[in-house]
Design an enzyme around this catalytic site. Structure first.
Site, PDB file in Angstrom:
ATOM      1  N   TRP A 147       0.768  -1.308   0.207  1.00  0.00           N
ATOM      2  CA  TRP A 147       0.192  -0.385  -0.262  1.00  0.00           C
ATOM      3  C   TRP A 147       1.089   1.506  -0.140  1.00  0.00           C
ATOM      4  O   TRP A 147       0.102   2.700   0.106  1.00  0.00           O
ATOM      5  CB  TRP A 147      -0.727  -0.274   1.664  1.00  0.00           C
ATOM      6  CG  TRP A 147      -0.513  -0.551   2.151  1.00  0.00           C
ATOM      7  CD1 TRP A 147      -0.039  -1.727   3.018  1.00  0.00           C
ATOM      8  CD2 TRP A 147       0.957   0.771   3.141  1.00  0.00           C
ATOM      9  NE1 TRP A 147       0.231  -1.356   3.786  1.00  0.00           N
ATOM     10  CE2 TRP A 147       0.918  -0.472   4.672  1.00  0.00           C
ATOM     11  CE3 TRP A 147       1.016   1.885   3.002  1.00  0.00           C
ATOM     12  CZ2 TRP A 147       2.357  -0.117   5.555  1.00  0.00           C
ATOM     13  CZ3 TRP A 147       1.688   2.044   4.309  1.00  0.00           C
ATOM     14  CH2 TRP A 147       2.024   1.225   5.031  1.00  0.00           C
ATOM     15  N   LYS A 171      -3.045  -8.164  -7.795  1.00  0.00           N
ATOM     16  CA  LYS A 171      -3.614  -7.516  -6.802  1.00  0.00           C
ATOM     17  C   LYS A 171      -3.083  -6.392  -6.081  1.00  0.00           C
ATOM     18  O   LYS A 171      -2.052  -6.225  -5.852  1.00  0.00           O
ATOM     19  CB  LYS A 171      -3.796  -8.822  -5.864  1.00  0.00           C
ATOM     20  CG  LYS A 171      -4.222  -9.166  -4.597  1.00  0.00           C
ATOM     21  CD  LYS A 171      -3.061  -9.263  -3.482  1.00  0.00           C
ATOM     22  CE  LYS A 171      -3.956  -8.786  -1.811  1.00  0.00           C
ATOM     23  NZ  LYS A 171      -3.750  -7.696  -1.854  1.00  0.00           N
ATOM     24  N   ALA A 173      -2.934  -4.396  -3.120  1.00  0.00           N
ATOM     25  CA  ALA A 173      -3.065  -4.325  -1.319  1.00  0.00           C
ATOM     26  C   ALA A 173      -4.331  -3.674  -1.558  1.00  0.00           C
ATOM     27  O   ALA A 173      -5.363  -3.080  -1.567  1.00  0.00           O
ATOM     28  CB  ALA A 173      -2.062  -3.043  -0.509  1.00  0.00           C
ATOM     29  N   SER A 174      -5.369  -4.434   0.144  1.00  0.00           N
ATOM     30  CA  SER A 174      -6.796  -4.370  -0.486  1.00  0.00           C
ATOM     31  C   SER A 174      -7.042  -2.716   0.413  1.00  0.00           C
ATOM     32  O   SER A 174      -8.105  -2.986   0.054  1.00  0.00           O
ATOM     33  CB  SER A 174      -6.571  -5.116   1.055  1.00  0.00           C
ATOM     34  OG  SER A 174      -6.604  -5.337   2.171  1.00  0.00           O
ATOM     35  N   SER A 223       6.884  -6.848   3.392  1.00  0.00           N
ATOM     36  CA  SER A 223       7.268  -7.463   4.671  1.00  0.00           C
ATOM     37  C   SER A 223       8.000  -8.636   4.088  1.00  0.00           C
ATOM     38  O   SER A 223       7.837  -9.585   2.825  1.00  0.00           O
ATOM     39  CB  SER A 223       6.094  -7.296   6.102  1.00  0.00           C
ATOM     40  OG  SER A 223       5.322  -8.559   5.282  1.00  0.00           O
ATOM     41  N   GLU A 244      11.217  -8.290  -3.510  1.00  0.00           N
ATOM     42  CA  GLU A 244      10.923  -6.890  -2.879  1.00  0.00           C
ATOM     43  C   GLU A 244      11.051  -7.000  -1.499  1.00  0.00           C
ATOM     44  O   GLU A 244       9.160  -6.645  -1.069  1.00  0.00           O
ATOM     45  CB  GLU A 244      10.584  -6.004  -3.915  1.00  0.00           C
ATOM     46  CG  GLU A 244      10.934  -5.972  -5.815  1.00  0.00           C
ATOM     47  CD  GLU A 244      12.124  -5.609  -5.953  1.00  0.00           C
ATOM     48  OE1 GLU A 244      13.118  -5.309  -4.478  1.00  0.00           O
ATOM     49  OE2 GLU A 244      13.283  -5.672  -5.980  1.00  0.00           O
ATOM     50  N   LEU A 245      11.288  -6.695  -0.967  1.00  0.00           N
ATOM     51  CA  LEU A 245      10.707  -6.972   0.474  1.00  0.00           C
ATOM     52  C   LEU A 245      11.591  -5.782   1.221  1.00  0.00           C
ATOM     53  O   LEU A 245      11.962  -4.957   1.347  1.00  0.00           O
ATOM     54  CB  LEU A 245      11.277  -8.339   1.855  1.00  0.00           C
ATOM     55  CG  LEU A 245      11.366  -9.494   0.236  1.00  0.00           C
ATOM     56  CD1 LEU A 245      11.513 -10.780   1.320  1.00  0.00           C
ATOM     57  CD2 LEU A 245       9.662  -9.810   0.218  1.00  0.00           C
ATOM     58  N   CYS A 278      10.116   1.630   1.336  1.00  0.00           N
ATOM     59  CA  CYS A 278      11.202   0.997   1.143  1.00  0.00           C
ATOM     60  C   CYS A 278      12.609   0.859   1.230  1.00  0.00           C
ATOM     61  O   CYS A 278      13.637   1.282   2.592  1.00  0.00           O
ATOM     62  CB  CYS A 278      10.985  -0.909   0.390  1.00  0.00           C
ATOM     63  SG  CYS A 278      10.767   0.289  -1.222  1.00  0.00           S
ATOM     64  N   GLU A 379      12.896  -3.354  11.274  1.00  0.00           N
ATOM     65  CA  GLU A 379      12.461  -1.822   9.808  1.00  0.00           C
ATOM     66  C   GLU A 379      11.319  -0.862  10.505  1.00  0.00           C
ATOM     67  O   GLU A 379      10.483  -1.354  11.344  1.00  0.00           O
ATOM     68  CB  GLU A 379      11.997  -2.466   8.709  1.00  0.00           C
ATOM     69  CG  GLU A 379      11.199  -1.595   7.821  1.00  0.00           C
ATOM     70  CD  GLU A 379      10.913  -2.014   6.438  1.00  0.00           C
ATOM     71  OE1 GLU A 379       9.583  -3.177   6.632  1.00  0.00           O
ATOM     72  OE2 GLU A 379      10.379  -1.680   5.456  1.00  0.00           O
TER      73      GLU A 379
HETATM   74  P1  NAD Z   1       2.842  -7.051   2.971  1.00  0.00           P
HETATM   75  O1  NAD Z   1       3.623  -7.359   3.017  1.00  0.00           O
HETATM   76  O2  NAD Z   1       1.662  -6.818   4.439  1.00  0.00           O
HETATM   77  O3  NAD Z   1       1.442  -6.704   2.036  1.00  0.00           O
HETATM   78  C1  NAD Z   1       2.150  -6.978  -0.032  1.00  0.00           C
HETATM   79  C2  NAD Z   1       0.922  -7.520  -0.402  1.00  0.00           C
HETATM   80  O4  NAD Z   1       1.305  -9.025   0.096  1.00  0.00           O
HETATM   81  C3  NAD Z   1      -0.247  -7.038   0.013  1.00  0.00           C
HETATM   82  O5  NAD Z   1      -0.996  -7.266  -0.982  1.00  0.00           O
HETATM   83  C4  NAD Z   1      -1.131  -8.322   0.725  1.00  0.00           C
HETATM   84  O6  NAD Z   1      -2.256  -8.538   0.939  1.00  0.00           O
HETATM   85  C5  NAD Z   1       0.125  -9.348  -0.174  1.00  0.00           C
HETATM   86  N1  NAD Z   1      -0.648 -10.968   1.224  1.00  0.00           N
HETATM   87  C6  NAD Z   1      -0.014 -10.625   2.211  1.00  0.00           C
HETATM   88  N2  NAD Z   1       0.245 -11.840   2.488  1.00  0.00           N
HETATM   89  C7  NAD Z   1       0.123 -12.692   1.779  1.00  0.00           C
HETATM   90  C8  NAD Z   1       0.470 -14.326   1.255  1.00  0.00           C
HETATM   91  N3  NAD Z   1       0.561 -15.380   2.353  1.00  0.00           N
HETATM   92  N4  NAD Z   1       0.389 -14.489   0.153  1.00  0.00           N
HETATM   93  C9  NAD Z   1       0.410 -13.740  -0.859  1.00  0.00           C
HETATM   94  N5  NAD Z   1      -0.123 -12.192  -0.772  1.00  0.00           N
HETATM   95  C10 NAD Z   1       0.090 -12.041   0.297  1.00  0.00           C
HETATM   96  O7  NAD Z   1       3.590  -5.114   3.186  1.00  0.00           O
HETATM   97  P2  NAD Z   1       2.277  -3.959   3.309  1.00  0.00           P
HETATM   98  O8  NAD Z   1       2.247  -4.014   4.829  1.00  0.00           O
HETATM   99  O9  NAD Z   1       1.458  -4.219   2.431  1.00  0.00           O
HETATM  100  O10 NAD Z   1       3.857  -3.267   3.090  1.00  0.00           O
HETATM  101  C11 NAD Z   1       5.035  -2.767   3.455  1.00  0.00           C
HETATM  102  C12 NAD Z   1       6.232  -3.651   3.460  1.00  0.00           C
HETATM  103  O11 NAD Z   1       6.733  -3.731   2.339  1.00  0.00           O
HETATM  104  C13 NAD Z   1       7.703  -3.026   4.156  1.00  0.00           C
HETATM  105  O12 NAD Z   1       7.642  -4.485   4.704  1.00  0.00           O
HETATM  106  C14 NAD Z   1       8.383  -3.039   2.626  1.00  0.00           C
HETATM  107  O13 NAD Z   1       9.784  -2.313   3.364  1.00  0.00           O
HETATM  108  C15 NAD Z   1       7.510  -3.712   2.141  1.00  0.00           C
HETATM  109  N6  NAD Z   1       8.017  -2.761   0.987  1.00  0.00           N
HETATM  110  C16 NAD Z   1       9.588  -2.817  -0.020  1.00  0.00           C
HETATM  111  C17 NAD Z   1      10.314  -3.267  -1.226  1.00  0.00           C
HETATM  112  C18 NAD Z   1      10.411  -2.915  -2.201  1.00  0.00           C
HETATM  113  O14 NAD Z   1      10.604  -2.611  -3.282  1.00  0.00           O
HETATM  114  N7  NAD Z   1      11.292  -3.999  -1.941  1.00  0.00           N
HETATM  115  C19 NAD Z   1       8.642  -1.445  -1.689  1.00  0.00           C
HETATM  116  C20 NAD Z   1       7.624  -0.916  -0.600  1.00  0.00           C
HETATM  117  C21 NAD Z   1       7.015  -1.916  -0.175  1.00  0.00           C
END
Ligand code: NAD
Length: 476
Positions: A147, A171, A173-174, A223, A244-245, A278, A379
């Protein structure tokens, strides 16, 4: 009510369920959205597989032209899309405009690569045969987006995938689906054939994408814990994954640095997008001789970042995206303060009636944060910056690398040898030297260690949406 985009259909969830998207600045409902599930993902995957049979066979120069036209059309809609992004995500209108433009530019950048896929001719020992290495698109690709930058992180996946001839199930983010829907709709209006990009909505669609047998590659930004779950699940069907985490990017500032430039870069790096980035400056290590002067400049910059509703012209920093995210950053700050850290600027929530219904937080700078505090080990996904004084580069590099993450990193110094050493030794997928922390289209971007693997941006990302195949021609 918003709908999913599946081939020619603008559709509700098969289950009929919906949920609300709310404005992080006001708590107001922005729209109602279908809460999709496995049945919707199946429909989208089938549609994408059908579209793949024609899209992948289109002459590459035609794909390039279609994508250019579509991206131009999308770019003509930036002023419509940006306020929607601000309402659902919270970021300022300026940030939303930049992000919406990046979406269209990214599609254009990868469009130019569509007809530049090269293979190899290989001589074989038997001269009546020869070998070729050809590159082909993979098939249906799944794109799962967080998101914080809903549009740029969607474009990072969708643009190289479709330029290379793949089709996509996307997909968002919700909590941030609305501006993404507008962007994809704009691409379709601009000539992208239906079915090439399909958008499913709702929390449950993420796992269903990872599990679906027709989807051959998963690109996730999210994440680190989510990345581990996705990788484990994707292994059941041996899918390719790009992850990309999370990150906790260090920045080292040495005594001889351009402190004005460093302060500007650090301030943007930590406070842009209300710190929900990120790639960001999440841990700051400053050499003793530069410490006081740099802190003064950082505090002066933080003081100018007026929090506010992103739609208001004078807001310089929107709210955090959710109550949970704000609570997490506040808990990390409290942990540091409980261990003896000193808040140099901010540290709380802004006061006033305009802040009562949103997830606002002050830009915050803390020093004397002890080893082991959560701000160093986890983080920090919000506008709070821990700063530490260092004796020299050795100490800076040791502390910078003392993390499970390896996304970005930066150094400010006038000493070329020191910069070169940092480039060699910083354990990260990106190092900026005397430069603002911005990812460039031209350079591959991706992490090391627990920040993930695989690349977005650059020719490298494009090639990761192709597979190599060896061919032997005999009897020639
Ligand atoms: P999140 O991991 O909670 O969710 C990311 C996406 O994954 C969402 O669309 C979510 O619905 C989906 N998701 C969650 N669980 C899943 C599963 N088991 N299977 C499939 N899909 C699933 O992350 P967030 O809170 O939305 O975003 C913040 C995180 O993203 C932070 O850790 C940030 O550092 C990271 N991030 C990384 C980068 C990068 O390029 N490395 C860029 C932006 C954000």
């Amino acid at each position: 009510m918003a709908t999913m985009i599946i081939e020619g259909d603008r559709t509700k969830a098969a289950s009929g369920k919906t949920y609300e998207v709310r404005n992080p600045a006001t708590g107001e409902v922005v729209d109602e959205v279908p809460a999709g599930g496995p049945a919707d993902v199946d429909k989208a995957a089938q549609a994408a597989a059908k579209a793949f049979t024609t899209w992948s066979k289109l002459p590459a120069n035609q794909r390039r032209e279609i994508l250019h036209k579509a991206s131009q059309h999308m770019l003509s809609k930036v002023e419509e899309i940006a306020p929607v992004l601000t309402k659902e995500q919270g970021k300022t209108l300026l940030e939303s405009r930049l992000e919406a433009r990046r979406f269209g530019e990214n599609v254009g950048w990868f469009a130019d690569l569509a007809d530049k896929i090269h293979g190899q001719y290989v001589r074989l020992p038997d001269l009546t045969t020869y070998g070729l290495v050809v590159r082909r698109p993979i098939g249906v690709c799944g794109a799962i987006v967080p998101w914080n930058f809903p549009l740029t992180l969607a474009a990072n996946k969708v643009a190289p995938a479709i330029a290379a001839g793949n089709t996509v199930v996307l997909k968002p983010a919700s909590t941030t689906p609305l501006a993404t829907l507008l962007c994809i709709e704009a691409l379709i209006e601009g000539g992208l054939p239906e079915g090439v990009v399909n958008v499913v909505l709702g929390q449950a669609t993420g796992e269903a994408i990872v599990a679906h047998p027709l989807i051959r590659k998963i690109a996730l930004t999210g994440s680190t814990p989510t990345g581990k779950r996705v990788m484990a699940k994707a292994s059941e069907n041996l899918k390719k994954v790009t992850l990309e985490l999370g990150g906790s990017d260090p920045c080292i500032v040495l005594d001889d640095a351009d402190l004005e430039g460093a302060a500007r870069a650090i301030s943007v790096g930590r406070f842009f997008n209300c710190g929900q980035q990120c790639l960001s400056t999440k841990r700051l290590y400053v050499q003793e001789g530069a410490y006081d002067a740099l802190m003064e400049k950082l505090v002066a910059r933080a003081a100018k970042l007026k929090p506010g509703n992103g739609l208001d012209k004078d807001s310089r920093m929107g709210p955090m995206h959710t109550e949970t995210q704000r609570a997490e950053v506040e808990a990390q700050l409290k942990d540091a303060v409980d261990r003896g850290a000193k808040v140099v600027f901010g540290g709380g929530r802004p006061e006033g009636s305009e802040y009562e219904r949103g997830w606002f937080i002050e830009p915050t700078i803390v020093e004397n944060v002890p080893d082991g505090a959560r701000m160093w080990t986890e983080e920090v996904f919000g506008p709070a910056l821990p700063v530490r004084k260092i004796k020299d580069l050795d100490e800076g590099l040791r502390l910078a690398n003392d993390t499970q993450f390896g996304l970005g990193s930066s150094i400010w110094t006038a000493n070329m040898a020191a910069a070169h050493r940092a480039v060699q030794e910083l354990e990260a997928g990106y190092t900026w030297v005397n430069s603002i922390v911005i990812a460039h289209d031209e350079l591959p971007f991706g992490g090391t260690k627990q920040s993930g693997f695989g690349k977005e941006h650059g020719v490298e990302a494009f090639l990761q949406y192709t597979e190599e195949k060896s061919v032997v021609y005999g009897g020639v």
